[in-house]
Write an enzyme that holds these catalytic residues in place. Structure first.
Site, PDB file in Angstrom:
ATOM      1  N   ARG A 186     -13.265  17.352 -13.870  1.00  0.00           N
ATOM      2  CA  ARG A 186     -13.436  17.525 -15.884  1.00  0.00           C
ATOM      3  C   ARG A 186     -14.733  18.190 -15.162  1.00  0.00           C
ATOM      4  NH1 ARG A 186     -15.684  13.847 -18.121  1.00  0.00           N
ATOM      5  NH2 ARG A 186     -16.215  15.200 -20.132  1.00  0.00           N
ATOM      6  N   LYS A 217     -16.374   5.028 -10.361  1.00  0.00           N
ATOM      7  CA  LYS A 217     -15.201   5.614 -10.419  1.00  0.00           C
ATOM      8  C   LYS A 217     -13.917   5.314  -9.997  1.00  0.00           C
ATOM      9  CE  LYS A 217     -13.489  10.324 -11.903  1.00  0.00           C
ATOM     10  NZ  LYS A 217     -14.579  11.009 -13.375  1.00  0.00           N
ATOM     11  N   ARG A 270     -24.741   9.555 -19.932  1.00  0.00           N
ATOM     12  CA  ARG A 270     -25.174   8.277 -18.708  1.00  0.00           C
ATOM     13  C   ARG A 270     -26.088   6.850 -20.479  1.00  0.00           C
ATOM     14  NH1 ARG A 270     -26.289  12.240 -14.528  1.00  0.00           N
ATOM     15  NH2 ARG A 270     -25.554  14.029 -15.823  1.00  0.00           N
TER      16      ARG A 270
END
Ligand code: BTN
Length: 318
Positions: free
Chosen positions: A116, A181, A315
């Protein structure tokens, strides 16, 4: 699947003679093929006189007959590649060439894997899962909103089934273990987005990656790092296909609204304070959850605001 690599994937030594006999070629030809393989895949091979060749680290290759049969079982066609730029790009080429959805594109390696927000997606040979599902939506306007969040739930479910219990979601569609992630989703839609359209659901799962690369700018983990053993990438692909097939059925029938509360229950940042940013603009608020279209609900001051769009980044305020 590369036949030579398939003989070496377990990381055990095999002599040039034995490899040559298995593949019906000379030892010299095996040696040449191995040099080429190393250069093309970046895999590291060890050669020891008297013992033969082995991969420095075992790998789990995609087993094409097994996977194509499984994908066919959930109603999907499939295309497999050794190496390509991006499975999403190849999926688009196949749509343009007239291939009919639903079908999956997977590859052992991506040279220009895309993430992305213009990021690249690190895609080393034979280590992770690079998977693009091409899906048609009959009612794009009703079915597109929140689709990538439903896909996030499917990826999370697949990972839990593989034994990673502490996996969660971060809006819009990051799949994380703690702050690291483990999988990412890139959906791209074509055609009339308000009516019949085609969507490419690109999913990258870090399966057996141990070392990563300098290109990895975010903290990351992999199934192997979490489970402490080499994972079978075929099992990951099968588990993903099963959960995608059920979540997409719910999503397409009822819309994301039916999955919204489940998504919020798996949202790692639910109730936390965060900054949402887009093109240099930042807004601070408390994450309330998501709406029926998958937009982020943020409490800003005393009012609730909804945010959507692939270019937004979130964030946490620590
Ligand atoms: C993200 O930035 O989180 C999205 C990553 C998506 C990566 C996958 S890997 C398979 C497919 N092909 C691509 O080039 N990207 C997606």
């Amino acid at each position: 699947m590369n036949p030579l690599l398939s003989l070496l994937q377990d990381g055990k030594f095999r002599s040039g003679k034995n490899l040559g006999e298995s593949l019906g070629v000379t030892r010299a030809s095996i040696w040449k093929q191995l040099i080429k393989l190393e250069a093309e895949t970046g895999l590291q091979l060890e050669r020891i006189r008297g013992r033969g060749y082995r991969l420095s680290d075992p790998i789990s290759l995609l087993a094409l007959p097994l996977l194509s049969e499984h994908f066919a079982g959930v109603g999907w066609g499939s295309y497999f590649f050794e190496s390509l730029a991006s499975t999403n790009d190849k999926a688009r080429d196949l749509i343009q060439a007239g291939c009919q959805p639903p079908f999956v594109v997977t590859s052992e390696q991506q040279i220009s894997g895309r993430g992305r927000r213009g990021r690249s997606w690190v895609s080393p040979y034979g280590e992770n899962l690079y998977f693009s599902l091409v899906w048609s939506l009959d009612e794009g306007a009703r079915q597109l909103p929140g689709l990538s969040l439903s896909v996030g739930l499917a990826v999370l479910e697949a990972l839990r089934e593989l034994g990673i219990s502490n996996v969660g979601l971060k809006w819009p569609n990051d799949v994380l273990v703690g702050e690291r992630k483990i999988a990412g989703i890139l959906t791209e839609a074509f055609g009339d987005l308000a009516d019949k359209c085609t969507v490419i659901i690109g999913i990258g799962v870090n399966v057996n990656m141990m070392r990563g690369s300098d290109e990895l700018t975010q903290p990351w983990t992999s199934v192997r790092l979490e489970l402490g053993r080499l994972a079978d990438r075929n099992q990951v692909a099968i588990s993903l296909a099963n959960s995608l097939s059920s979540y997409l059925a719910v999503h397409c029938h009822y819309g994301f609204g039916a999955l919204r509360h489940e998504w919020e229950s798996k949202n790692l940042w639910q109730g936390k304070d965060a900054t949402i940013s887009s093109s240099g603009r930042h807004v601070i608020g408390r994450i309330l959850g998501v709406d029926d279209a998958g937009a982020l609900r943020l409490l800003v001051g005393s009012g609730e605001q909804h945010y959507s769009g692939g270019e937004l980044s979130l964030r946490l305020i620590k």
